[in-house]
Design a protein around this motif. Structure first.
Motif, PDB file in Angstrom:
ATOM      1  N   ILE A   1      -7.900 -10.571  -4.038  1.00 26.37           N
ATOM      2  CA  ILE A   1      -8.511 -10.281  -5.328  1.00 26.37           C
ATOM      3  C   ILE A   1      -8.434  -8.765  -5.491  1.00 26.37           C
ATOM      4  O   ILE A   1      -9.073  -8.019  -4.740  1.00 26.37           O
ATOM      5  CB  ILE A   1      -9.957 -10.786  -5.373  1.00 26.37           C
ATOM      6  N   LEU A   2      -7.614  -8.329  -6.446  1.00 27.28           N
ATOM      7  CA  LEU A   2      -7.294  -6.906  -6.592  1.00 27.28           C
ATOM      8  C   LEU A   2      -7.850  -6.340  -7.883  1.00 27.28           C
ATOM      9  O   LEU A   2      -7.741  -6.953  -8.943  1.00 27.28           O
ATOM     10  CB  LEU A   2      -5.779  -6.713  -6.568  1.00 27.28           C
ATOM     11  N   THR A   3      -8.413  -5.150  -7.783  1.00 20.54           N
ATOM     12  CA  THR A   3      -8.865  -4.408  -8.958  1.00 20.54           C
ATOM     13  C   THR A   3      -8.384  -2.968  -8.821  1.00 20.54           C
ATOM     14  O   THR A   3      -7.936  -2.548  -7.751  1.00 20.54           O
ATOM     15  CB  THR A   3     -10.407  -4.426  -9.074  1.00 20.54           C
ATOM     16  N   ASP A   4      -8.486  -2.229  -9.906  1.00 18.94           N
ATOM     17  CA  ASP A   4      -8.117  -0.805  -9.910  1.00 18.94           C
ATOM     18  C   ASP A   4      -6.703  -0.588  -9.379  1.00 18.94           C
ATOM     19  O   ASP A   4      -6.456   0.331  -8.592  1.00 18.94           O
ATOM     20  CB  ASP A   4      -9.124   0.021  -9.096  1.00 18.94           C
ATOM     21  N   VAL A   5      -5.777  -1.414  -9.802  1.00 18.14           N
ATOM     22  CA  VAL A   5      -4.386  -1.314  -9.347  1.00 18.14           C
ATOM     23  C   VAL A   5      -3.688  -0.184 -10.099  1.00 18.14           C
ATOM     24  O   VAL A   5      -3.765  -0.097 -11.324  1.00 18.14           O
ATOM     25  CB  VAL A   5      -3.636  -2.645  -9.576  1.00 18.14           C
ATOM     26  N   ALA A   6      -3.019   0.681  -9.348  1.00 14.21           N
ATOM     27  CA  ALA A   6      -2.270   1.791  -9.953  1.00 14.21           C
ATOM     28  C   ALA A   6      -1.145   2.185  -9.005  1.00 14.21           C
ATOM     29  O   ALA A   6      -1.285   2.076  -7.787  1.00 14.21           O
ATOM     30  CB  ALA A   6      -3.182   2.984 -10.196  1.00 14.21           C
ATOM     31  N   PRO A   7      -0.031   2.656  -9.552  1.00 12.79           N
ATOM     32  CA  PRO A   7       1.051   3.121  -8.674  1.00 12.79           C
ATOM     33  C   PRO A   7       0.638   4.365  -7.906  1.00 12.79           C
ATOM     34  O   PRO A   7      -0.134   5.182  -8.402  1.00 12.79           O
ATOM     35  CB  PRO A   7       2.202   3.422  -9.633  1.00 12.79           C
ATOM     36  N   VAL A   8       1.154   4.497  -6.689  1.00 17.66           N
ATOM     37  CA  VAL A   8       0.936   5.704  -5.890  1.00 17.66           C
ATOM     38  C   VAL A   8       1.725   6.832  -6.534  1.00 17.66           C
ATOM     39  O   VAL A   8       2.880   6.663  -6.895  1.00 17.66           O
ATOM     40  CB  VAL A   8       1.401   5.484  -4.427  1.00 17.66           C
ATOM     41  N   ARG A   9       1.101   7.942  -6.696  1.00 15.48           N
ATOM     42  CA  ARG A   9       1.779   9.125  -7.244  1.00 15.48           C
ATOM     43  C   ARG A   9       2.074  10.058  -6.073  1.00 15.48           C
ATOM     44  O   ARG A   9       1.170  10.443  -5.347  1.00 15.48           O
ATOM     45  CB  ARG A   9       0.892   9.834  -8.253  1.00 15.48           C
ATOM     46  N   HIS A  10       3.338  10.397  -5.901  1.00 14.38           N
ATOM     47  CA  HIS A  10       3.743  11.310  -4.814  1.00 14.38           C
ATOM     48  C   HIS A  10       3.868  12.724  -5.352  1.00 14.38           C
ATOM     49  O   HIS A  10       4.360  12.920  -6.455  1.00 14.38           O
ATOM     50  CB  HIS A  10       5.076  10.868  -4.210  1.00 14.38           C
ATOM     51  N   SER A  11       3.445  13.680  -4.564  1.00 14.40           N
ATOM     52  CA  SER A  11       3.627  15.081  -4.971  1.00 14.40           C
ATOM     53  C   SER A  11       5.088  15.451  -4.778  1.00 14.40           C
ATOM     54  O   SER A  11       5.834  14.775  -4.080  1.00 14.40           O
ATOM     55  CB  SER A  11       2.730  16.001  -4.141  1.00 14.40           C
ATOM     56  N   ALA A  12       5.503  16.541  -5.379  1.00 15.53           N
ATOM     57  CA  ALA A  12       6.902  16.977  -5.289  1.00 15.53           C
ATOM     58  C   ALA A  12       7.323  17.211  -3.826  1.00 15.53           C
ATOM     59  O   ALA A  12       8.458  16.964  -3.459  1.00 15.53           O
ATOM     60  CB  ALA A  12       7.102  18.260  -6.102  1.00 15.53           C
ATOM     61  N   SER A  13       6.388  17.648  -2.992  1.00 17.62           N
ATOM     62  CA  SER A  13       6.731  17.901  -1.581  1.00 17.62           C
ATOM     63  C   SER A  13       6.925  16.609  -0.776  1.00 17.62           C
ATOM     64  O   SER A  13       7.528  16.632   0.272  1.00 17.62           O
ATOM     65  CB  SER A  13       5.647  18.765  -0.930  1.00 17.62           C
ATOM     66  N   GLN A  14       6.403  15.479  -1.289  1.00 19.89           N
ATOM     67  CA  GLN A  14       6.548  14.197  -0.589  1.00 19.89           C
ATOM     68  C   GLN A  14       7.823  13.472  -0.978  1.00 19.89           C
ATOM     69  O   GLN A  14       8.142  12.467  -0.389  1.00 19.89           O
ATOM     70  CB  GLN A  14       5.337  13.303  -0.893  1.00 19.89           C
ATOM     71  N   ARG A  15       8.510  13.923  -1.995  1.00 21.68           N
ATOM     72  CA  ARG A  15       9.707  13.199  -2.475  1.00 21.68           C
ATOM     73  C   ARG A  15      10.906  13.490  -1.663  1.00 21.68           C
ATOM     74  O   ARG A  15      11.142  14.317  -0.970  1.00 21.68           O
ATOM     75  CB  ARG A  15       9.981  13.551  -3.931  1.00 21.68           C
TER      76      ARG A  15
ATOM     77  N   ALA B   1       0.823  -1.219   0.000  1.00 24.96           N
ATOM     78  CA  ALA B   1       0.000   0.000   0.000  1.00 24.96           C
ATOM     79  C   ALA B   1       0.854   1.266   0.000  1.00 24.96           C
ATOM     80  O   ALA B   1       0.352   2.347  -0.321  1.00 24.96           O
ATOM     81  CB  ALA B   1      -0.939  -0.012   1.205  1.00 24.96           C
ATOM     82  N   LYS B   2       2.136   1.144   0.324  1.00 21.78           N
ATOM     83  CA  LYS B   2       3.031   2.309   0.284  1.00 21.78           C
ATOM     84  C   LYS B   2       3.312   2.746  -1.151  1.00 21.78           C
ATOM     85  O   LYS B   2       3.593   3.914  -1.403  1.00 21.78           O
ATOM     86  CB  LYS B   2       4.346   1.983   0.987  1.00 21.78           C
ATOM     87  N   THR B   3       3.251   1.809  -2.094  1.00 25.12           N
ATOM     88  CA  THR B   3       3.583   2.132  -3.482  1.00 25.12           C
ATOM     89  C   THR B   3       2.459   1.843  -4.478  1.00 25.12           C
ATOM     90  O   THR B   3       2.582   2.198  -5.644  1.00 25.12           O
ATOM     91  CB  THR B   3       4.845   1.363  -3.929  1.00 25.12           C
ATOM     92  N   TRP B   4       1.376   1.205  -4.012  1.00 24.00           N
ATOM     93  CA  TRP B   4       0.285   0.845  -4.912  1.00 24.00           C
ATOM     94  C   TRP B   4      -1.071   1.217  -4.316  1.00 24.00           C
ATOM     95  O   TRP B   4      -1.336   0.949  -3.155  1.00 24.00           O
ATOM     96  CB  TRP B   4       0.290  -0.667  -5.194  1.00 24.00           C
ATOM     97  N   HIS B   5      -1.925   1.797  -5.159  1.00 25.98           N
ATOM     98  CA  HIS B   5      -3.347   1.950  -4.833  1.00 25.98           C
ATOM     99  C   HIS B   5      -4.045   0.723  -5.403  1.00 25.98           C
ATOM    100  O   HIS B   5      -3.680   0.243  -6.479  1.00 25.98           O
ATOM    101  CB  HIS B   5      -3.950   3.182  -5.514  1.00 25.98           C
ATOM    102  N   MET B   6      -5.067   0.228  -4.721  1.00 25.18           N
ATOM    103  CA  MET B   6      -5.820  -0.913  -5.236  1.00 25.18           C
ATOM    104  C   MET B   6      -7.090  -1.098  -4.433  1.00 25.18           C
ATOM    105  O   MET B   6      -7.178  -0.672  -3.280  1.00 25.18           O
ATOM    106  CB  MET B   6      -4.971  -2.178  -5.168  1.00 25.18           C
ATOM    107  N   SER B   7      -8.067  -1.713  -5.042  1.00 25.46           N
ATOM    108  CA  SER B   7      -9.247  -2.182  -4.326  1.00 25.46           C
ATOM    109  C   SER B   7      -8.990  -3.648  -4.007  1.00 25.46           C
ATOM    110  O   SER B   7      -8.581  -4.412  -4.879  1.00 25.46           O
ATOM    111  CB  SER B   7     -10.497  -2.046  -5.189  1.00 25.46           C
ATOM    112  N   VAL B   8      -9.240  -4.025  -2.756  1.00 22.36           N
ATOM    113  CA  VAL B   8      -8.897  -5.374  -2.299  1.00 22.36           C
ATOM    114  C   VAL B   8     -10.133  -6.085  -1.769  1.00 22.36           C
ATOM    115  O   VAL B   8     -10.876  -5.533  -0.964  1.00 22.36           O
ATOM    116  CB  VAL B   8      -7.834  -5.326  -1.169  1.00 22.36           C
ATOM    117  N   HIS B   9     -10.309  -7.289  -2.230  1.00 22.68           N
ATOM    118  CA  HIS B   9     -11.285  -8.216  -1.659  1.00 22.68           C
ATOM    119  C   HIS B   9     -10.483  -9.433  -1.226  1.00 22.68           C
ATOM    120  O   HIS B   9      -9.480  -9.774  -1.846  1.00 22.68           O
ATOM    121  CB  HIS B   9     -12.349  -8.600  -2.684  1.00 22.68           C
TER     122      HIS B   9
END
Length: 128
Positions: A114-128, A92-100
């Motif tokens: 069972i995962l759907t809607d998997v996408a990488p976490v996008r960090h804002s410039a201030s979080q880097r 969950a630190k690097t991936w967004h997903m819906s989990v069942h």
């Protein structure tokens, strides 16, 4: 008949076993004898992997297949052992997903994620 299935297995003996299983059962499918990192991804509705890698790494392998698929379409089905909760938290630190979750029929401490809607976490410039 059945659903066409693509199987990816780098180990020659395991790939031969899978090919023979397809032949004996007349199941429609193909075995790709190579590492998943070397496979050119294709659109898929369902992607599954067993005992390949921790979930965070596994999602990196799965993402090219998910990107090649229609938006919102692919589902990842990943059996995970007793450490499934930690793998889910770590990923969950690097991936967004819906989990069942579904209980494992073979191990009371395991879960099938069972995962759907998997996408990488996008960090804002201030979080880097």
């Amino acid at each position: 008949t059945g659903v066409e299935t693509d199987l990816i297995e780098a180990d020659s003996a395991k790939a031969a076993f899978l090919a023979e299983a397809l032949r004996l059962t007349s199941a429609p499918g193909m075995v790709h004898r190579m590492r998943i990192e070397a496979v050119e991804p294709w659109p898929t509705d369902v992607l599954t992997a067993r005992a390949l890698a921790p979930l965070e790494t596994l999602l990196g392998y799965a993402m090219p297949f998910f990107r090649a698929s229609p938006p919102g379409k692919p589902v990842g089905i990943f059996p995970k052992g007793a450490q499934w909760h930690r793998e889910l938290t770590d990923s969950a630190k690097t991936w967004h997903m819906s989990v069942h979750q579904a209980p494992s029929a073979t191990d009371p401490d395991a879960q099938i994620l069972i995962l759907t809607d998997v996408a990488p976490v996008r960090h804002s410039a201030s979080q880097r």
